[in-house]
Design an enzyme around this catalytic site. Structure first.
Site, mmCIF file in Angstrom:
data_model
loop_
_atom_site.group_PDB
_atom_site.id
_atom_site.type_symbol
_atom_site.label_atom_id
_atom_site.label_comp_id
_atom_site.label_asym_id
_atom_site.label_seq_id
_atom_site.Cartn_x
_atom_site.Cartn_y
_atom_site.Cartn_z
ATOM 1 N N PRO A 126 0.828 -1.211 0.000
ATOM 2 C CG PRO A 126 0.082 -0.958 2.196
ATOM 3 C CD PRO A 126 0.840 -1.898 1.296
ATOM 4 N NE ARG A 170 -4.375 5.754 -4.639
ATOM 5 C CZ ARG A 170 -4.106 6.496 -5.708
ATOM 6 N NH1 ARG A 170 -4.398 7.767 -5.694
ATOM 7 N NH2 ARG A 170 -3.568 5.948 -6.780
ATOM 8 C CE1 TYR A 220 -2.402 9.216 -13.521
ATOM 9 C CE2 TYR A 220 -2.411 10.098 -11.300
ATOM 10 C CZ TYR A 220 -1.766 9.425 -12.320
ATOM 11 O OH TYR A 220 -0.494 8.961 -12.103
ATOM 12 C CB CYS A 255 1.106 29.898 -18.243
ATOM 13 S SG CYS A 255 0.584 30.884 -19.619
ATOM 14 C CD GLU A 256 -0.690 23.698 -19.598
ATOM 15 O OE1 GLU A 256 -1.065 23.061 -20.573
ATOM 16 O OE2 GLU A 256 0.438 24.212 -19.498
HETATM 17 C C1 LIG Z 1 4.114 -2.319 -8.096
HETATM 18 C C2 LIG Z 1 3.354 -1.312 -7.316
HETATM 19 N N1 LIG Z 1 3.159 -1.546 -6.010
HETATM 20 C C3 LIG Z 1 2.489 -0.663 -5.240
HETATM 21 C C4 LIG Z 1 1.969 0.497 -5.783
HETATM 22 C C5 LIG Z 1 1.256 1.431 -4.861
HETATM 23 O O1 LIG Z 1 -0.033 1.687 -5.267
HETATM 24 P P1 LIG Z 1 -1.011 2.504 -4.291
HETATM 25 O O2 LIG Z 1 -0.318 3.740 -3.907
HETATM 26 O O3 LIG Z 1 -2.203 2.771 -5.148
HETATM 27 O O4 LIG Z 1 -1.299 1.615 -3.118
HETATM 28 C C6 LIG Z 1 2.128 0.762 -7.134
HETATM 29 C C7 LIG Z 1 1.549 1.974 -7.725
HETATM 30 O O5 LIG Z 1 1.457 2.181 -8.870
HETATM 31 C C8 LIG Z 1 2.851 -0.166 -7.926
HETATM 32 O O6 LIG Z 1 3.062 0.041 -9.233
#
Ligand SMILES: Cc1ncc(COP(=O)(O)O)c(C=O)c1O
Length: 496
Positions: free
Chosen positions: A321, A323, A373, A400-401
Protein backbone atom coordinates in the site's frame (compact mmCIF):
# COMPACT_ATOMS: atom_id res chain seq x y z
CA UNK A 1 -10.42 11.04 -23.98
CA UNK A 2 -12.53 12.99 -21.53
CA UNK A 3 -14.61 15.78 -23.03
CA UNK A 4 -13.89 19.22 -21.69
CA UNK A 5 -16.33 19.44 -18.81
CA UNK A 6 -17.25 23.05 -19.46
CA UNK A 7 -18.36 22.34 -23.03
CA UNK A 8 -21.90 21.05 -22.61
CA UNK A 9 -22.60 23.49 -19.82
CA UNK A 10 -22.04 26.61 -21.83
CA UNK A 11 -25.61 26.65 -23.07
CA UNK A 12 -27.11 25.32 -19.85
CA UNK A 13 -28.34 27.02 -16.74
CA UNK A 14 -27.66 24.38 -14.12
CA UNK A 15 -24.56 23.54 -12.16
CA UNK A 16 -22.66 20.52 -13.44
CA UNK A 17 -24.07 17.23 -12.22
CA UNK A 18 -20.75 16.19 -10.71
CA UNK A 19 -20.96 18.80 -7.99
CA UNK A 20 -24.37 17.80 -6.56
CA UNK A 21 -26.30 19.91 -4.09
CA UNK A 22 -24.44 22.06 -1.60
CA UNK A 23 -23.79 20.27 1.69
CA UNK A 24 -25.66 21.50 4.75
CA UNK A 25 -22.39 22.65 6.32
CA UNK A 26 -19.78 23.96 3.89
CA UNK A 27 -17.09 23.89 6.54
CA UNK A 28 -17.71 20.31 7.73
CA UNK A 29 -14.72 17.97 7.90
CA UNK A 30 -15.88 14.51 6.89
CA UNK A 31 -13.74 12.04 8.90
CA UNK A 32 -13.56 9.75 5.84
CA UNK A 33 -11.67 12.42 3.94
CA UNK A 34 -9.79 14.59 6.44
CA UNK A 35 -6.79 13.61 8.57
CA UNK A 36 -7.56 11.90 11.84
CA UNK A 37 -6.45 14.94 13.85
CA UNK A 38 -8.39 17.53 11.79
CA UNK A 39 -10.86 19.66 13.73
CA UNK A 40 -12.17 23.16 13.82
CA UNK A 41 -11.35 25.32 16.81
CA UNK A 42 -13.32 28.58 16.85
CA UNK A 43 -13.97 28.00 13.18
CA UNK A 44 -10.33 27.55 12.19
CA UNK A 45 -8.94 24.26 10.90
CA UNK A 46 -6.41 22.69 13.24
CA UNK A 47 -4.16 19.81 12.14
CA UNK A 48 -2.11 17.83 14.64
CA UNK A 49 -3.07 20.42 17.21
CA UNK A 50 -1.74 23.40 15.20
CA UNK A 51 -3.90 26.16 13.70
CA UNK A 52 -3.52 26.45 9.94
CA UNK A 53 -3.05 30.23 9.99
CA UNK A 54 -0.01 29.81 12.17
CA UNK A 55 1.37 27.01 9.95
CA UNK A 56 0.88 29.21 6.88
CA UNK A 57 2.49 32.21 8.60
CA UNK A 58 5.52 30.20 9.68
CA UNK A 59 6.08 28.05 6.62
CA UNK A 60 4.30 29.91 3.81
CA UNK A 61 1.91 28.56 1.23
CA UNK A 62 1.45 26.34 -0.68
CA UNK A 63 2.23 23.99 2.17
CA UNK A 64 1.82 20.25 2.63
CA UNK A 65 0.74 19.55 6.22
CA UNK A 66 1.25 15.90 7.13
CA UNK A 67 -0.55 14.52 10.17
CA UNK A 68 2.09 12.15 11.53
CA UNK A 69 -0.39 10.33 13.74
CA UNK A 70 -2.65 9.67 10.75
CA UNK A 71 0.20 8.41 8.55
CA UNK A 72 1.63 6.13 11.19
CA UNK A 73 -1.68 4.81 12.43
CA UNK A 74 -2.66 3.82 8.89
CA UNK A 75 0.68 2.03 8.50
CA UNK A 76 -0.03 0.30 11.82
CA UNK A 77 -3.57 -0.62 10.68
CA UNK A 78 -2.10 -2.41 7.65
CA UNK A 79 0.58 -4.11 9.74
CA UNK A 80 -2.08 -5.36 12.19
CA UNK A 81 -4.51 -6.47 9.48
CA UNK A 82 -1.75 -8.32 7.62
CA UNK A 83 -0.13 -9.76 10.73
CA UNK A 84 2.10 -12.65 9.65
CA UNK A 85 2.45 -11.10 6.19
CA UNK A 86 4.79 -8.37 4.96
CA UNK A 87 3.47 -4.85 4.43
CA UNK A 88 5.68 -2.86 2.07
CA UNK A 89 5.08 0.87 2.03
CA UNK A 90 5.09 1.91 -1.65
CA UNK A 91 7.40 4.86 -1.26
CA UNK A 92 6.58 6.38 -4.63
CA UNK A 93 3.44 7.77 -2.96
CA UNK A 94 5.62 10.03 -0.80
CA UNK A 95 9.15 9.53 0.44
CA UNK A 96 11.59 11.63 2.41
CA UNK A 97 14.13 10.79 5.09
CA UNK A 98 11.66 11.18 7.94
CA UNK A 99 9.04 8.98 6.30
CA UNK A 100 11.67 6.30 5.65
CA UNK A 101 12.55 6.38 9.37
CA UNK A 102 8.91 6.15 10.50
CA UNK A 103 8.34 3.17 8.21
CA UNK A 104 11.54 1.53 9.43
CA UNK A 105 10.74 2.18 13.11
CA UNK A 106 7.20 0.88 12.69
CA UNK A 107 8.49 -2.42 11.30
CA UNK A 108 7.16 -2.21 7.76
CA UNK A 109 9.02 -2.98 4.56
CA UNK A 110 9.57 -0.45 1.79
CA UNK A 111 9.26 -0.51 -1.99
CA UNK A 112 11.52 1.65 -4.07
CA UNK A 113 10.90 2.24 -7.75
CA UNK A 114 14.22 3.74 -8.74
CA UNK A 115 17.83 3.69 -7.67
CA UNK A 116 17.37 7.13 -6.15
CA UNK A 117 14.38 6.10 -4.03
CA UNK A 118 16.50 3.16 -2.92
CA UNK A 119 19.49 5.43 -2.23
CA UNK A 120 17.31 7.80 -0.20
CA UNK A 121 15.91 4.98 1.93
CA UNK A 122 19.39 3.56 2.54
CA UNK A 123 20.76 7.00 3.37
CA UNK A 124 17.98 7.39 5.95
CA UNK A 125 19.15 4.16 7.55
CA UNK A 126 16.33 1.94 6.29
CA UNK A 127 17.32 -1.74 6.74
CA UNK A 128 18.32 -3.00 3.29
CA UNK A 129 16.87 -6.45 3.85
CA UNK A 130 13.38 -4.91 4.16
CA UNK A 131 13.57 -3.09 0.80
CA UNK A 132 12.30 -4.32 -2.57
CA UNK A 133 13.33 -2.65 -5.82
CA UNK A 134 10.76 -2.29 -8.60
CA UNK A 135 11.04 -0.80 -12.06
CA UNK A 136 10.58 -1.80 -15.67
CA UNK A 137 13.93 -0.37 -16.76
CA UNK A 138 16.41 -0.78 -13.95
CA UNK A 139 19.86 0.28 -15.05
CA UNK A 140 23.07 -1.60 -14.31
CA UNK A 141 23.95 1.08 -11.79
CA UNK A 142 20.62 0.67 -9.99
CA UNK A 143 20.95 -3.11 -9.95
CA UNK A 144 24.51 -2.87 -8.67
CA UNK A 145 23.35 -0.63 -5.83
CA UNK A 146 20.65 -3.17 -4.92
CA UNK A 147 23.11 -6.08 -5.02
CA UNK A 148 25.79 -4.26 -3.02
CA UNK A 149 23.33 -3.06 -0.40
CA UNK A 150 21.89 -6.55 0.04
CA UNK A 151 18.25 -5.54 -0.37
CA UNK A 152 15.42 -7.96 0.38
CA UNK A 153 14.17 -8.45 -3.18
CA UNK A 154 14.77 -7.30 -6.69
CA UNK A 155 11.40 -7.55 -8.41
CA UNK A 156 12.30 -8.79 -11.87
CA UNK A 157 10.36 -7.17 -14.65
CA UNK A 158 11.88 -8.29 -17.98
CA UNK A 159 14.21 -10.81 -19.62
CA UNK A 160 16.68 -7.97 -20.28
CA UNK A 161 16.77 -7.28 -16.57
CA UNK A 162 17.54 -10.91 -15.77
CA UNK A 163 20.42 -10.68 -18.26
CA UNK A 164 21.67 -7.54 -16.54
CA UNK A 165 21.33 -8.86 -13.00
CA UNK A 166 22.86 -12.32 -13.42
CA UNK A 167 26.52 -11.21 -13.91
CA UNK A 168 26.25 -8.81 -10.95
CA UNK A 169 24.77 -11.53 -8.79
CA UNK A 170 27.37 -14.03 -9.98
CA UNK A 171 30.15 -11.63 -8.96
CA UNK A 172 28.60 -11.39 -5.51
CA UNK A 173 28.37 -15.18 -5.20
CA UNK A 174 31.97 -15.56 -6.46
CA UNK A 175 33.06 -13.16 -3.73
CA UNK A 176 31.42 -15.39 -1.13
CA UNK A 177 28.07 -13.58 -0.98
CA UNK A 178 24.59 -15.08 -1.09
CA UNK A 179 22.52 -15.44 -4.28
CA UNK A 180 20.34 -12.38 -4.90
CA UNK A 181 16.74 -12.88 -3.73
CA UNK A 182 14.23 -11.99 -6.43
CA UNK A 183 10.53 -12.06 -7.20
CA UNK A 184 9.13 -12.40 -10.71
CA UNK A 185 6.52 -9.75 -11.45
CA UNK A 186 3.66 -11.34 -13.32
CA UNK A 187 1.07 -9.52 -15.37
CA UNK A 188 -2.04 -11.45 -14.56
CA UNK A 189 -4.51 -9.87 -16.99
CA UNK A 190 -6.53 -8.04 -14.35
CA UNK A 191 -6.96 -4.29 -14.55
CA UNK A 192 -8.68 -2.78 -11.53
CA UNK A 193 -9.69 0.77 -10.67
CA UNK A 194 -12.20 1.93 -8.09
CA UNK A 195 -15.24 -0.36 -8.25
CA UNK A 196 -14.54 -2.29 -11.41
CA UNK A 197 -12.00 -4.69 -12.64
CA UNK A 198 -11.52 -6.17 -16.04
CA UNK A 199 -10.09 -9.63 -16.44
CA UNK A 200 -8.46 -10.12 -19.82
CA UNK A 201 -6.28 -12.75 -21.39
CA UNK A 202 -3.66 -10.28 -22.56
CA UNK A 203 -1.94 -7.29 -21.17
CA UNK A 204 -0.78 -4.43 -23.34
CA UNK A 205 1.46 -2.55 -20.94
CA UNK A 206 5.08 -2.20 -19.94
CA UNK A 207 5.22 -3.95 -16.55
CA UNK A 208 5.96 -7.56 -15.71
CA UNK A 209 5.90 -10.90 -17.48
CA UNK A 210 2.63 -11.92 -19.05
CA UNK A 211 0.92 -14.92 -17.60
CA UNK A 212 -1.22 -15.39 -20.69
CA UNK A 213 1.71 -15.69 -23.12
CA UNK A 214 3.67 -18.03 -20.85
CA UNK A 215 6.46 -15.47 -20.34
CA UNK A 216 5.91 -15.48 -16.58
CA UNK A 217 6.41 -19.24 -16.40
CA UNK A 218 9.45 -19.09 -18.70
CA UNK A 219 11.03 -16.31 -16.64
CA UNK A 220 10.41 -18.06 -13.33
CA UNK A 221 11.84 -21.36 -14.62
CA UNK A 222 14.89 -19.55 -15.94
CA UNK A 223 15.48 -17.80 -12.62
CA UNK A 224 15.06 -21.03 -10.64
CA UNK A 225 17.82 -22.56 -12.76
CA UNK A 226 20.12 -19.60 -12.25
CA UNK A 227 22.44 -20.32 -9.30
CA UNK A 228 23.28 -16.66 -8.63
CA UNK A 229 19.59 -15.80 -8.13
CA UNK A 230 17.16 -17.12 -5.53
CA UNK A 231 13.52 -16.98 -6.65
CA UNK A 232 11.53 -16.56 -3.44
CA UNK A 233 8.12 -15.90 -4.94
CA UNK A 234 5.82 -14.13 -7.38
CA UNK A 235 4.48 -10.61 -7.57
CA UNK A 236 1.43 -9.02 -9.13
CA UNK A 237 0.00 -5.48 -9.02
CA UNK A 238 -3.34 -4.81 -10.66
CA UNK A 239 -4.11 -1.10 -10.45
CA UNK A 240 -4.78 1.82 -8.19
CA UNK A 241 -7.50 3.44 -6.11
CA UNK A 242 -9.33 0.09 -5.88
CA UNK A 243 -12.39 0.01 -3.62
CA UNK A 244 -13.36 -3.59 -3.98
CA UNK A 245 -11.33 -6.71 -3.24
CA UNK A 246 -12.76 -8.73 -6.16
CA UNK A 247 -9.90 -7.72 -8.49
CA UNK A 248 -7.30 -8.81 -5.94
CA UNK A 249 -9.13 -12.10 -5.50
CA UNK A 250 -9.16 -12.72 -9.25
CA UNK A 251 -5.44 -11.86 -9.43
CA UNK A 252 -4.65 -14.15 -6.50
CA UNK A 253 -6.49 -16.97 -8.25
CA UNK A 254 -4.34 -16.55 -11.37
CA UNK A 255 -1.02 -16.09 -9.65
CA UNK A 256 -1.54 -19.08 -7.34
CA UNK A 257 -2.26 -21.03 -10.52
CA UNK A 258 1.24 -20.08 -11.69
CA UNK A 259 2.70 -21.34 -8.41
CA UNK A 260 1.08 -24.68 -9.25
CA UNK A 261 2.45 -24.67 -12.81
CA UNK A 262 5.92 -23.93 -11.49
CA UNK A 263 5.82 -26.82 -9.06
CA UNK A 264 4.79 -29.06 -11.94
CA UNK A 265 7.53 -27.75 -14.24
CA UNK A 266 10.41 -27.66 -11.75
CA UNK A 267 9.33 -29.32 -8.50
CA UNK A 268 10.01 -25.96 -6.82
CA UNK A 269 7.46 -24.65 -4.31
CA UNK A 270 7.78 -20.90 -3.86
CA UNK A 271 7.11 -19.43 -0.45
CA UNK A 272 6.10 -15.81 -1.16
CA UNK A 273 3.22 -14.11 -2.91
CA UNK A 274 3.18 -10.33 -3.21
CA UNK A 275 -0.18 -8.99 -4.37
CA UNK A 276 0.91 -5.39 -4.83
CA UNK A 277 -0.79 -2.16 -3.83
CA UNK A 278 -3.69 -0.12 -5.08
CA UNK A 279 -5.97 0.03 -2.03
CA UNK A 280 -8.29 2.98 -2.49
CA UNK A 281 -8.92 5.94 -0.20
CA UNK A 282 -11.76 8.45 0.18
CA UNK A 283 -11.04 11.66 -1.69
CA UNK A 284 -14.71 12.69 -1.47
CA UNK A 285 -17.23 12.07 1.32
CA UNK A 286 -19.17 9.60 -0.87
CA UNK A 287 -16.14 7.38 -1.56
CA UNK A 288 -16.31 4.04 0.24
CA UNK A 289 -13.01 2.14 0.14
CA UNK A 290 -12.68 -1.17 1.95
CA UNK A 291 -10.45 -1.06 5.01
CA UNK A 292 -7.24 -3.08 5.42
CA UNK A 293 -8.96 -5.54 7.77
CA UNK A 294 -11.52 -6.57 5.15
CA UNK A 295 -8.97 -6.75 2.34
CA UNK A 296 -6.63 -8.86 4.45
CA UNK A 297 -9.40 -11.28 5.43
CA UNK A 298 -10.57 -11.76 1.87
CA UNK A 299 -7.08 -12.11 0.41
CA UNK A 300 -6.04 -14.66 2.99
CA UNK A 301 -9.23 -16.63 2.34
CA UNK A 302 -8.87 -16.70 -1.42
CA UNK A 303 -5.15 -17.57 -1.34
CA UNK A 304 -5.79 -20.34 1.19
CA UNK A 305 -8.65 -21.76 -0.89
CA UNK A 306 -6.66 -21.64 -4.16
CA UNK A 307 -3.66 -23.29 -2.51
CA UNK A 308 -5.79 -25.97 -0.98
CA UNK A 309 -7.35 -26.71 -4.35
CA UNK A 310 -3.87 -27.18 -5.84
CA UNK A 311 -2.39 -28.97 -2.84
CA UNK A 312 0.14 -26.17 -2.29
CA UNK A 313 1.32 -24.82 1.06
CA UNK A 314 0.01 -21.31 1.71
CA UNK A 315 2.80 -18.84 0.82
CA UNK A 316 3.75 -15.84 2.94
CA UNK A 317 1.69 -12.90 1.69
CA UNK A 318 2.93 -9.40 1.02
CA UNK A 319 1.10 -6.23 -0.02
CA UNK A 320 2.34 -2.80 -1.09
CA UNK A 321 0.00 0.00 0.00
CA UNK A 322 1.20 3.49 -0.84
CA UNK A 323 -1.79 5.81 -1.18
CA UNK A 324 -3.74 4.10 1.62
CA UNK A 325 -0.96 4.95 4.10
CA UNK A 326 0.24 8.34 2.84
CA UNK A 327 -2.82 9.80 1.16
CA UNK A 328 -5.45 10.67 3.76
CA UNK A 329 -3.21 12.26 6.40
CA UNK A 330 -1.91 15.18 4.35
CA UNK A 331 -3.64 18.42 3.45
CA UNK A 332 -2.36 21.14 1.10
CA UNK A 333 -2.82 24.69 2.33
CA UNK A 334 -3.08 27.43 -0.28
CA UNK A 335 -3.71 31.13 -0.11
CA UNK A 336 -6.41 32.51 -2.37
CA UNK A 337 -5.24 35.22 -4.76
CA UNK A 338 -7.69 36.09 -7.51
CA UNK A 339 -11.40 35.25 -7.62
CA UNK A 340 -13.05 35.55 -10.99
CA UNK A 341 -16.79 34.99 -11.42
CA UNK A 342 -17.47 33.46 -14.84
CA UNK A 343 -20.99 33.32 -16.23
CA UNK A 344 -21.95 29.88 -17.46
CA UNK A 345 -24.99 31.02 -19.43
CA UNK A 346 -27.35 33.94 -19.86
CA UNK A 347 -31.07 34.67 -20.02
CA UNK A 348 -33.70 32.19 -18.92
CA UNK A 349 -35.29 31.98 -15.52
CA UNK A 350 -33.59 33.68 -12.62
CA UNK A 351 -30.02 34.79 -12.38
CA UNK A 352 -27.53 33.13 -14.73
CA UNK A 353 -25.37 30.65 -12.90
CA UNK A 354 -21.88 31.73 -12.24
CA UNK A 355 -18.79 29.71 -11.46
CA UNK A 356 -16.19 31.42 -9.33
CA UNK A 357 -12.69 30.63 -10.49
CA UNK A 358 -10.79 30.69 -7.21
CA UNK A 359 -7.07 30.98 -7.96
CA UNK A 360 -4.53 29.79 -5.42
CA UNK A 361 -0.78 30.22 -5.10
CA UNK A 362 0.16 26.71 -6.29
CA UNK A 363 -1.46 24.39 -8.80
CA UNK A 364 -0.52 21.60 -11.15
CA UNK A 365 3.14 21.84 -10.09
CA UNK A 366 2.23 20.63 -6.58
CA UNK A 367 -0.77 18.49 -7.54
CA UNK A 368 -0.81 17.21 -11.10
CA UNK A 369 -3.41 14.53 -10.41
CA UNK A 370 -6.52 16.49 -11.35
CA UNK A 371 -5.01 17.53 -14.68
CA UNK A 372 -3.41 14.14 -15.31
CA UNK A 373 -6.06 11.68 -14.16
CA UNK A 374 -9.15 13.85 -13.73
CA UNK A 375 -8.78 13.07 -10.04
CA UNK A 376 -11.46 14.41 -7.69
CA UNK A 377 -10.59 16.38 -4.57
CA UNK A 378 -12.48 18.37 -2.02
CA UNK A 379 -11.45 21.43 -0.08
CA UNK A 380 -12.71 23.80 2.59
CA UNK A 381 -12.21 27.35 3.67
CA UNK A 382 -9.63 26.72 6.37
CA UNK A 383 -8.90 29.91 8.30
CA UNK A 384 -12.53 30.51 9.29
CA UNK A 385 -16.05 29.26 8.83
CA UNK A 386 -18.70 31.32 7.12
CA UNK A 387 -22.46 31.63 7.17
CA UNK A 388 -22.49 32.96 3.60
CA UNK A 389 -24.58 31.01 1.05
CA UNK A 390 -22.84 28.42 -1.15
CA UNK A 391 -21.28 29.51 -4.41
CA UNK A 392 -20.28 27.17 -7.22
CA UNK A 393 -16.50 27.28 -7.47
CA UNK A 394 -13.56 25.80 -9.31
CA UNK A 395 -10.21 25.93 -7.57
CA UNK A 396 -7.43 26.58 -10.05
CA UNK A 397 -3.70 27.10 -9.82
CA UNK A 398 -1.55 29.94 -11.08
CA UNK A 399 0.11 28.14 -13.99
CA UNK A 400 -0.09 29.26 -17.55
CA UNK A 401 -2.33 26.37 -18.49
CA UNK A 402 -6.14 26.26 -18.65
CA UNK A 403 -6.03 22.64 -17.47
CA UNK A 404 -4.40 23.81 -14.25
CA UNK A 405 -7.32 22.75 -12.08
CA UNK A 406 -7.07 21.48 -8.50
CA UNK A 407 -10.72 20.95 -7.56
CA UNK A 408 -12.99 20.88 -10.56
CA UNK A 409 -16.37 21.59 -9.00
CA UNK A 410 -17.32 22.37 -5.45
CA UNK A 411 -19.31 24.68 -3.24
CA UNK A 412 -17.54 27.26 -1.14
CA UNK A 413 -19.03 30.07 0.93
CA UNK A 414 -19.86 33.00 -1.36
CA UNK A 415 -17.74 35.36 0.75
CA UNK A 416 -14.37 33.62 0.19
CA UNK A 417 -11.88 36.36 -0.56
CA UNK A 418 -8.26 36.91 -1.52
CA UNK A 419 -6.09 36.19 1.49
CA UNK A 420 -8.30 33.36 2.77
CA UNK A 421 -6.71 29.94 3.18
CA UNK A 422 -8.03 26.88 1.39
CA UNK A 423 -7.21 23.35 2.53
CA UNK A 424 -7.36 20.54 -0.06
CA UNK A 425 -7.84 17.12 1.54
CA UNK A 426 -6.08 13.82 0.94
CA UNK A 427 -3.06 15.13 -0.94
CA UNK A 428 -0.46 12.93 0.76
CA UNK A 429 0.04 10.49 -2.09
CA UNK A 430 1.39 11.30 -5.56
CA UNK A 431 1.29 15.09 -5.10
CA UNK A 432 4.58 16.20 -3.56
CA UNK A 433 6.25 13.14 -5.13
CA UNK A 434 5.03 14.21 -8.59
CA UNK A 435 5.74 17.91 -8.05
CA UNK A 436 7.51 19.85 -10.78
CA UNK A 437 9.02 23.27 -11.33
CA UNK A 438 6.62 24.16 -14.13
CA UNK A 439 6.65 27.93 -14.66
CA UNK A 440 9.56 27.87 -12.21
CA UNK A 441 7.23 27.55 -9.26
CA UNK A 442 9.11 26.10 -6.33
CA UNK A 443 8.34 22.80 -4.63
CA UNK A 444 6.46 23.39 -1.37
CA UNK A 445 7.72 22.25 2.01
CA UNK A 446 6.22 19.39 3.99
CA UNK A 447 5.47 20.02 7.64
CA UNK A 448 4.66 17.13 9.95
CA UNK A 449 2.28 17.94 12.79
CA UNK A 450 1.66 15.90 15.89
CA UNK A 451 0.38 16.68 19.39
CA UNK A 452 0.75 20.40 18.87
CA UNK A 453 4.28 20.24 17.45
CA UNK A 454 5.04 21.18 13.83
CA UNK A 455 8.29 20.01 12.23
CA UNK A 456 9.41 20.88 8.72
CA UNK A 457 10.48 17.51 7.30
CA UNK A 458 11.13 18.82 3.78
CA UNK A 459 12.03 22.47 3.33
CA UNK A 460 10.68 24.70 0.60
CA UNK A 461 12.76 24.72 -2.54
CA UNK A 462 14.37 28.10 -3.15
CA UNK A 463 15.04 29.97 -6.33
CA UNK A 464 18.73 29.63 -5.44
CA UNK A 465 18.30 25.82 -5.57
CA UNK A 466 16.89 26.17 -9.07
CA UNK A 467 19.46 28.73 -10.26
CA UNK A 468 22.20 26.36 -9.08
CA UNK A 469 21.24 23.90 -11.82
CA UNK A 470 21.44 26.48 -14.57
CA UNK A 471 24.72 26.82 -16.45
CA UNK A 472 24.27 30.57 -16.91
CA UNK A 473 22.71 31.40 -13.55
CA UNK A 474 24.58 29.10 -11.19
CA UNK A 475 26.68 31.95 -9.85
CA UNK A 476 24.04 34.67 -10.11
CA UNK A 477 22.47 35.48 -6.74
CA UNK A 478 18.76 34.66 -6.70
CA UNK A 479 16.47 37.62 -5.93
CA UNK A 480 15.88 37.84 -2.22
CA UNK A 481 13.26 37.35 -0.98
CA UNK A 482 12.50 35.13 -3.93
CA UNK A 483 9.26 35.68 -5.71
CA UNK A 484 6.66 33.34 -4.24
CA UNK A 485 8.65 32.76 -1.09
CA UNK A 486 6.66 33.56 2.01
CA UNK A 487 7.29 37.09 3.18
CA UNK A 488 8.30 37.27 6.85
CA UNK A 489 4.91 38.77 7.70
CA UNK A 490 2.80 36.36 5.73
CA UNK A 491 -0.73 37.76 5.61
CA UNK A 492 -2.36 34.42 6.40
CA UNK A 493 -1.96 35.00 10.10
CA UNK A 494 -3.84 38.27 9.95
CA UNK A 495 -7.04 36.64 8.84
CA UNK A 496 -9.69 35.18 11.00
C1 LIG B 1 4.11 -2.32 -8.10
C2 LIG B 1 3.35 -1.31 -7.32
N1 LIG B 1 3.16 -1.55 -6.01
C3 LIG B 1 2.49 -0.66 -5.24
C4 LIG B 1 1.97 0.50 -5.78
C5 LIG B 1 1.26 1.43 -4.86
O1 LIG B 1 -0.03 1.69 -5.27
P1 LIG B 1 -1.01 2.50 -4.29
O2 LIG B 1 -0.32 3.74 -3.91
O3 LIG B 1 -2.20 2.77 -5.15
O4 LIG B 1 -1.30 1.62 -3.12
C6 LIG B 1 2.13 0.76 -7.13
C7 LIG B 1 1.55 1.97 -7.72
O5 LIG B 1 1.46 2.18 -8.87
C8 LIG B 1 2.85 -0.17 -7.93
O6 LIG B 1 3.06 0.04 -9.23
Amino acid sequence: MRAHPAGPLHGGMTPPPSVGLPPADLGALDPQVWPRSARRVDGELHLGGRPVTELARTHGTPLFVLDEGDFRSRAADFAAAFHGADVHYASKAFLCGQVARWIADDGLHLDACSGNELALALAAGFPAERIALHGNNKSLVELQLAVDAGIGHVVLDSFDEIDRLVPLAADRVAAGGAPVPVLVRTTVGIEAHTHEFIATAHEDQKFGFSLATGDALTAAVRVIREPALRLTGLHSHIGSQIFDSAGFEAAAHRVVGLLGQLRQATGEVLGELNLGGGFGIAYLPDDDPVGPGDVARRLRAVVAAECEALGLPVPRLAVEPGRAIAGPGTVTLYEIGTIKPVRLGSGGQGAPPVRNYVSVDGGMSDNIRTALYDAAYTCVLANRTSEAPPALCRVVGKHCESGDVLVRDLWLPADVQPGDLLAVAATGAYCWSMASNYNYLLKPPVVAVRDGVATEIVRRQTLADVFALDAVLADVPAPSPAIDQPAPEHPAGARS
